[in-house]
Write an enzyme that holds these catalytic residues in place. Sequence first.
Site, PDB file in Angstrom:
ATOM      1  N   HIS A 157       0.843  -1.202   0.000  1.00 30.51           N
ATOM      2  CA  HIS A 157       0.000   0.000   0.000  1.00 30.51           C
ATOM      3  C   HIS A 157       0.881   1.255   0.000  1.00 30.51           C
ATOM      4  O   HIS A 157       2.064   1.178   0.322  1.00 30.51           O
ATOM      5  CB  HIS A 157      -0.914   0.040   1.231  1.00 30.51           C
ATOM      6  N   LYS A 161      -0.605   4.798   4.749  1.00 24.66           N
ATOM      7  CA  LYS A 161      -1.530   3.858   5.401  1.00 24.66           C
ATOM      8  C   LYS A 161      -1.127   3.660   6.854  1.00 24.66           C
ATOM      9  O   LYS A 161       0.047   3.454   7.158  1.00 24.66           O
ATOM     10  CB  LYS A 161      -1.530   2.522   4.649  1.00 24.66           C
TER      11      LYS A 161
END
Length: 269
Positions: A157, A161
Amino acid sequence: MNGPGIVVTGASGRMGRMAIRAVLDTPGARLSGAVVRPGHDWIGRDIGEVLGEARLGVTVTDDPLEAFATAQAIIDFTTPAATVAHAALAAQARAVHVIGTTGLSDADLARIGAAARHAVIVRAGNFSLGVNLLIGLTRQVAAALGEDFDVEVLEAHHGAKLDAPSGTALMLGQAAAEGRGVTLADVAAHDRTGARRRGDIGFASLRGGDIVGEHDVTFAGAGERIVLRHIATDRGIFARGAVRAAIWGQDRDPGDYDMLDVLGMGGAG
Ligand code: NAD
């Protein structure tokens, strides 16, 4: 257009903006509110205007109670603390609470579960069709292969995040554990050092750049390996799934549902 009035919380966030766009693009859905965190400089302004579009007649607020009062559904991609507070308020308002927030603790989940006794909650670590299919496939492959194949879940990601491993990685690990008939907590291997134990379900996270979300489930055996992979390239898939869940939840019995229920793929319910 009539249809359920939907409030988007975390309206200024990456997913919040996407959710607003998805509500506006969905026939049969109506944006009825936009909630941001207290102190945000969008408060009191028109949500269309701050997003650089035509006025929508929806004023941004930091008061979820006021926004939820007239809503039929809430789409919530925020933080665990905000989502837990929203769950109680959404239940009071008898509005469907669609929860995309990840990184929820067991205590958070217990409080959300209490709210689900009185209202419809649809909670998913991932609202995409592809990932929900991948969950079913992971369960099936794990059941077929057994412990001779090592299961590893790798996710990637963007660098902002907050939680790791991702909610989706945990759902995939859970599916593999169910397929094998074991409890994930007993076999999950995080932050590993030393040799792999037979039967471990391992997790690894990569963070960087603008990666939207990638998940691999690897089944590594002697002399061969299967990799099931999902790559998300557009956050719109999550937002559209959340709007679908908001509409699906109308007129359901109170309960804690997931995206497999929405897709008619037999989730836990
Ligand atoms: P983000 O940081 O861009 O957005 C979160 C927003 O929540 C911010 O704008 C923040 O100001 C707002 N917020 C914080 N507290 C608030 C409060 N009390 N009231 C109202 N707003 C508040 O993060 P993001 O990338 O949009 O992700 C948000 C969450 O959604 C994360 O937990 C992420 O993991 C999850 N997510 C889930 C899916 C899925 O399909 N389930 C997909 C993508 C992201």
